[in-house]
Design an enzyme around this catalytic site. Structure first.
Site, short mmCIF file in Angstrom:
data_model
loop_
_atom_site.label_atom_id
_atom_site.label_comp_id
_atom_site.label_asym_id
_atom_site.label_seq_id
_atom_site.Cartn_x
_atom_site.Cartn_y
_atom_site.Cartn_z
N HIS A 196 0.84 -1.21 0.00
CA HIS A 196 0.00 0.00 0.00
C HIS A 196 0.87 1.26 0.00
O HIS A 196 0.59 2.23 -0.71
CB HIS A 196 -0.87 0.06 1.27
CG HIS A 196 -1.86 -1.06 1.41
ND1 HIS A 196 -1.76 -2.00 2.41
CD2 HIS A 196 -2.97 -1.36 0.70
CE1 HIS A 196 -2.78 -2.83 2.31
NE2 HIS A 196 -3.53 -2.48 1.29
N GLY A 249 -2.84 -1.45 -7.32
CA GLY A 249 -1.75 -2.42 -7.40
C GLY A 249 -2.03 -3.51 -8.42
O GLY A 249 -3.16 -3.98 -8.54
N MET A 297 2.79 -9.24 -0.75
CA MET A 297 2.28 -8.68 0.51
C MET A 297 0.77 -8.54 0.43
O MET A 297 0.21 -8.20 -0.61
CB MET A 297 2.91 -7.33 0.77
CG MET A 297 4.36 -7.46 1.13
SD MET A 297 4.99 -5.91 1.75
CE MET A 297 6.68 -6.37 2.02
P1 AMP Z 1 -6.51 -3.70 -0.37
O1 AMP Z 1 -6.32 -2.89 0.88
O2 AMP Z 1 -6.09 -5.12 -0.24
O3 AMP Z 1 -7.91 -3.54 -0.95
O4 AMP Z 1 -5.55 -3.09 -1.45
C1 AMP Z 1 -5.55 -1.73 -1.75
C2 AMP Z 1 -4.65 -1.48 -2.94
O5 AMP Z 1 -3.33 -1.93 -2.64
C3 AMP Z 1 -5.10 -2.25 -4.20
O6 AMP Z 1 -4.92 -1.42 -5.34
C4 AMP Z 1 -4.17 -3.42 -4.21
O7 AMP Z 1 -3.95 -3.97 -5.50
C5 AMP Z 1 -2.90 -2.79 -3.67
N1 AMP Z 1 -2.00 -3.81 -3.14
C6 AMP Z 1 -2.31 -4.81 -2.27
N2 AMP Z 1 -1.24 -5.58 -2.05
C7 AMP Z 1 -0.22 -5.06 -2.79
C8 AMP Z 1 1.14 -5.42 -2.99
N3 AMP Z 1 1.70 -6.47 -2.39
N4 AMP Z 1 1.90 -4.66 -3.82
C9 AMP Z 1 1.34 -3.58 -4.45
N5 AMP Z 1 0.07 -3.20 -4.30
C10 AMP Z 1 -0.71 -3.92 -3.48
#
Ligand code: AMP
Length: 296
Positions: free
Chosen positions: A38, A148, A185
């Site tokens: 994030h 991401g 992650m």
């Molecule tokens: P989430 O909180 O899981 O809904 O993710 C929020 C944002 O962070 C989304 O755009 C995800 O794709 C991105 N994201 C989650 N994990 C990763 C990671 N390991 N590397 C890069 N972006 C990530």
């Protein structure tokens, strides 16, 4: 110092004030329990503007009835601190009842790129994502939105949503940040117990096996998929939802890929009780003859 904004109208006012001054806004939507993945998105957003809004909202409508909405990890104070350190100017953190007040009756459904893979295994998930992202866009009024690659199918959906509904927003996709053993992650990695965690690098291992055979000349889709399954099955605790290759832009699944094609390798699997997803994009290489000319 970062400012927390709870109210949707306040958020819109803040964004409009910035826009009147000529500032650009970048938004980074998250469900919190932040990790380096994030934070890399927040830093990417900072490359576009100082006015970065991180959103923190665990969106109930994207969780299925038997999924982990209630036990999804949460830690507001830690998230606030990390967001601040990464350079976000605002943390937009609305309440569920403000996002979905009584009588809320709208759902955005995007077909095509959402039909298979995650769409098949998590019915309704992408409708929840599309609807909340549209609301977050309308609340934060961004010029840029950073997502991401980790959630690959979601990136296709967001691009389609933005285009089909004419949001004047540039969608930026940032690479997946991984642990040392290659595990992508994820806030959900905290669910993994110690023994299972040691084996969770298998998803990355499988992605690399597929990448390897493609670089050696494999173009047959089913043979690529077989190599993925074989690599994943080296771990007995695994239950595979899907492990597949498809054209990266459309998710079409031809019998064979062609040189120059961008192919996405997609995996979703349970390790114990925890469901993990991962992906990599691989280019199908051109074949060269002895004089290094491309064979067509
Ligand atoms: P989430 O909180 O899981 O809904 O993710 C929020 C944002 O962070 C989304 O755009 C995800 O794709 C991105 N994201 C989650 N994990 C990763 C990671 N390991 N590397 C890069 N972006 C990530």
């Amino acid at each position: 110092m970062i400012k927390v904004v709870k109210n949707i109208i306040d958020m819109q006012k803040i964004s409009l004030e910035h826009k009147l001054k000529g500032d650009k806004i970048a938004v980074v939507p998250t469900m919190g329990f932040l990790h380096e993945g994030h934070l890399s998105l927040i830093r990417k957003a900072r490359e576009f503007t100082e006015s970065v809004v991180t959103t923190l909202f665990v969106n109930p409508s994207q969780f299925g009835p038997n999924e982990d909405y209630n036990r999804y990890p949460r830690n507001f104070e830690r998230d606030l601190d990390l967001c601040n350190q990464a350079g976000s100017k605002y943390l937009f953190n609305p309440e569920v009842l403000d996002m979905y007040p009584k009588g809320f009756n709208t759902s955005i459904k995007i077909s095509g790129v959402t039909d298979k893979f995650e769409g098949e295994f998590r019915p309704g998930h992408f409708d929840g994502v599309a609807t909340v992202v549209a609301k977050l866009f309308n609340s934060t009024l961004p010029d840029y939105a950073v997502f991401g690659q980790k959630d690959y199918q979601q990136t296709l959906l967001i691009k389609k949503l933005t285009k089909d509904l004419n949001f004047p927003i540039e969608i930026v996709i940032a690479p997946t940040i991984r642990e040392i053993d290659g595990l992508a992650m994820s806030s959900r990695n905290t669910y993994l117990d110690i023994e299972i965690r040691k084996k969770a690098g298998v998803l990355f291992y499988a992605l690399n096996e597929a990448r390897k055979i493609i670089s050696e000349g494999e173009t047959n889709r089913l043979r690529i998929n077989t190599s993925l399954h074989k690599a994943l099955r080296t771990i007995p605790e695994i239950k595979i939802d899907y492990a597949a290759s498809a054209l990266a832009d459309t998710l079409d699944e031809p019998e064979s890929f062609f040189p120059g094609d961008s192919v996405v390798i997609l995996i979703a699997a349970y390790l114990g009780k925890t469901r993990l997803i991962d992906n990599e994009i691989v280019k199908i290489p051109y074949k060269l003859n002895e004089e290094n000319f491309i064979i067509t």
